[in-house]
Design a protein around this motif. Structure first.
Motif, PDB file in Angstrom:
ATOM      1  N   ASP A  53      -6.604   3.102   2.274  1.00  0.00           N
ATOM      2  CA  ASP A  53      -6.469   4.312   1.462  1.00  0.00           C
ATOM      3  C   ASP A  53      -5.661   4.105   0.190  1.00  0.00           C
ATOM      4  O   ASP A  53      -5.899   4.789  -0.809  1.00  0.00           O
ATOM      5  CB  ASP A  53      -5.819   5.428   2.283  1.00  0.00           C
ATOM      6  CG  ASP A  53      -6.745   6.027   3.318  1.00  0.00           C
ATOM      7  OD1 ASP A  53      -7.968   5.778   3.236  1.00  0.00           O
ATOM      8  OD2 ASP A  53      -6.252   6.730   4.221  1.00  0.00           O
ATOM      9  N   HIS A  54      -4.709   3.146   0.209  1.00  0.00           N
ATOM     10  CA  HIS A  54      -3.739   3.103  -0.890  1.00  0.00           C
ATOM     11  C   HIS A  54      -3.547   1.742  -1.553  1.00  0.00           C
ATOM     12  O   HIS A  54      -3.016   1.690  -2.670  1.00  0.00           O
ATOM     13  CB  HIS A  54      -2.377   3.614  -0.395  1.00  0.00           C
ATOM     14  CG  HIS A  54      -2.393   5.034   0.067  1.00  0.00           C
ATOM     15  ND1 HIS A  54      -2.548   6.098  -0.808  1.00  0.00           N
ATOM     16  CD2 HIS A  54      -2.317   5.571   1.311  1.00  0.00           C
ATOM     17  CE1 HIS A  54      -2.543   7.223  -0.120  1.00  0.00           C
ATOM     18  NE2 HIS A  54      -2.412   6.938   1.160  1.00  0.00           N
ATOM     19  N   HIS A  55      -3.930   0.648  -0.919  1.00  0.00           N
ATOM     20  CA  HIS A  55      -3.690  -0.653  -1.559  1.00  0.00           C
ATOM     21  C   HIS A  55      -4.690  -0.850  -2.691  1.00  0.00           C
ATOM     22  O   HIS A  55      -5.893  -0.656  -2.510  1.00  0.00           O
ATOM     23  CB  HIS A  55      -3.826  -1.786  -0.542  1.00  0.00           C
ATOM     24  CG  HIS A  55      -3.215  -3.061  -1.014  1.00  0.00           C
ATOM     25  ND1 HIS A  55      -3.816  -3.872  -1.969  1.00  0.00           N
ATOM     26  CD2 HIS A  55      -2.035  -3.669  -0.702  1.00  0.00           C
ATOM     27  CE1 HIS A  55      -3.051  -4.913  -2.205  1.00  0.00           C
ATOM     28  NE2 HIS A  55      -1.960  -4.827  -1.448  1.00  0.00           N
ATOM     29  N   ALA A  83       0.826  -1.212   0.000  1.00  0.00           N
ATOM     30  CA  ALA A  83       0.000   0.000   0.000  1.00  0.00           C
ATOM     31  C   ALA A  83       0.859   1.260   0.000  1.00  0.00           C
ATOM     32  O   ALA A  83       0.577   2.232  -0.717  1.00  0.00           O
ATOM     33  CB  ALA A  83      -0.922  -0.002   1.217  1.00  0.00           C
ATOM     34  N   ALA A 116      -8.455   0.355  -2.075  1.00  0.00           N
ATOM     35  CA  ALA A 116      -8.653   1.778  -2.352  1.00  0.00           C
ATOM     36  C   ALA A 116      -9.606   1.964  -3.527  1.00  0.00           C
ATOM     37  O   ALA A 116      -9.507   1.271  -4.547  1.00  0.00           O
ATOM     38  CB  ALA A 116      -7.314   2.447  -2.659  1.00  0.00           C
ATOM     39  N   GLY A 117     -10.541   2.878  -3.403  1.00  0.00           N
ATOM     40  CA  GLY A 117     -11.481   3.160  -4.474  1.00  0.00           C
ATOM     41  C   GLY A 117     -12.511   2.081  -4.711  1.00  0.00           C
ATOM     42  O   GLY A 117     -13.200   2.088  -5.734  1.00  0.00           O
ATOM     43  N   GLY A 171       0.789   3.902  -3.118  1.00  0.00           N
ATOM     44  CA  GLY A 171       0.353   5.283  -2.902  1.00  0.00           C
ATOM     45  C   GLY A 171       1.480   6.288  -2.919  1.00  0.00           C
ATOM     46  O   GLY A 171       1.245   7.477  -2.643  1.00  0.00           O
TER      47      GLY A 171
END
Length: 413
Positions: free
Chosen positions: A192-194, A76, A198-199, A80
């Motif tokens: 938030d970032h992996h 992650a 994420a998304g 990110g």
């Protein structure tokens, strides 16, 4: 099922789980700092790793996908482009006293590749390993007074607590003791970032920035409508009420929260150390949480008439409350240690009530709790035993060591 997090029960067939393999952090314990870091003993690293590997393999052998916290965290951070920012955040939460120490630690941590950096942060940073450029003796003295600039995180192998999957979302938790508060930062960064998370429209029902405390060992998903959460040493009544309001007001599928009061003692630190679900109509329970007549103070939270409010009903007939919530004709509470005063206390201390259900009526337990395991089998439960001489020293069992991310939905009955 396309969502990366989906948990609508405690017993649905387990598809994906998050673990953390014990590392150098458990070997960085000393008798002087054990209490500070919430340990009662120092595990033997090579043995605890072998036992944990066997636990993971027992899950893999049953078709469970096993993910590792340390690996996802590094992935992650790289995905990110978050390495320097992550170091800044972990330093912010590490109680550093001076700017030279902070600058020295930042330089030291950024000198590693990302996976090594994550492993070093989890293991803790000793003063002797870092060069500090400073005119202050307090900065540059090696191991004077206290050996660490950054404390180890030996509780990380209990992945259940820093975050807990709940429906198609999760709570990222503000934990009760300072020794564990940094742990949930890893899960926040993963979400938030992996790329796996994420998304992906994962709901964060409660983030780690709250001031009231809650931990995943107190959060049980009874079914797709009802949660049970322990009011315990580690989880406050306020946090439960706040979470219930968040769930009710934001169109989650959950309609009821059972807040179950347990003794505020270390031996029973979380609800899942005294109470776990093992089948559609069966639970393990430690008799020590029940009053002489079998009662347990339980507060039923439901949506209030106005947004931001809840309706609270107090009852103490836990067995009947659970039977109604699960809509089963009969419900069985299986006593840890068979209810014997000595055996129950011993096996509860060694997590005899802390079972991990991997399917309805199929659980993973510690082998040392042979009385409780035999009783589960006599109630028709399939018991998969794993070795636990070192794993149990951390005061957590198979449920504590696992954060389910995806379970199959239970079929309609």
């Amino acid at each position: 099922m396309t969502t990366p997090i989906h948990v609508m029960s405690e017993i649905g067939k387990l598809k994906t789980v998050l673990l953390k393999r014990p590392g150098k952090e458990v070997e960085n314990l000393t008798p002087e700092i054990m209490e500070r870091l919430l340990f009662d003993d120092i595990p033997h690293l090579s043995v605890i790793q072998k036992e944990h590997d066997a636990f993971a393999q027992a899950l893999i052998d049953r078709g469970v996908e096993v993910l590792y916290l340390e690996k996802l965290s590094a992935e992650a951070i790289d995905a990110g482009n978050y390495k320097e920012k992550f170091v800044e955040r972990i330093l912010d939460e590490s109680n550093l006293e001076t700017k030279p120490v902070r600058e020295g630690l930042k330089k030291y941590l950024l000198s590693f590749d990302t996976q090594e950096m994550v492993d070093v942060i989890m293991a803790g940073v000793r003063k002797k390993d870092v060069t500090i450029e400073s005119n202050h003796l307090s900065d540059i003295s090696e191991e004077e007074v206290y050996p660490f600039f950054m404390d180890p995180m030996p509780n990380l192998y209990f992945t259940r607590d820093p975050a807990a999957a709940m429906g198609d979302g999760l709570t990222i938790n503000h934990m009760a003791f300072e020794a564990r508060n940094r742990e949930s930062l890893f899960m926040e960064v993963i979400m938030d970032h992996h790329p796996r998370f994420a998304g992906q429209d994962v709901s964060v029902w409660r983030d780690r920035n709250h001031t009231s405390r809650i931990e995943g060992g107190d959060e049980l998903i009874l079914n797709d409508k009802v949660l049970a959460i322990g009011i315990s040493q580690r989880t406050s009544a306020k946090a439960i009420e706040d979470l219930a309001i968040e769930l009710f007001d934001n169109n989650s599928n959950f309609e009821k929260v059972l807040a179950i009061k347990i003794p505020n003692v270390r031996a029973m630190m979380h609800l899942d150390t005294v109470f776990t679900m093992v089948d559609y109509d069966k639970f393990t329970i430690h008799p020590g949480i029940q009053k002489n007549n079998g009662e347990v103070d339980t507060y039923i939270l439901e949506k209030g008439e106005k947004p931001g409010t809840v309706k609270i009903t107090h009852r103490s007939d836990l067995q009947e409350i659970l039977r109604e919530a699960l809509d089963v004709p009969k419900l069985t509470l299986i006593p840890c240690g068979g209810g014997d005063a000595i055996i129950a206390a011993r096996e509860q201390w060694n997590d005899g009530s802390n079972t991990l259900a991997i399917a309805p009526g199929v659980v993973v337990t510690y082998d040392r709790n042979y009385v409780s395991n035999d009783l589960l089998r006599r109630h028709g439960i399939e018991v998969i035993e794993v070795a636990s001489s070192e794993l149990s020293r951390g005061r957590g069992g198979p449920r504590c060591m696992s954060m389910p991310l995806v379970r199959e939905d239970l079929p309609a009955r």
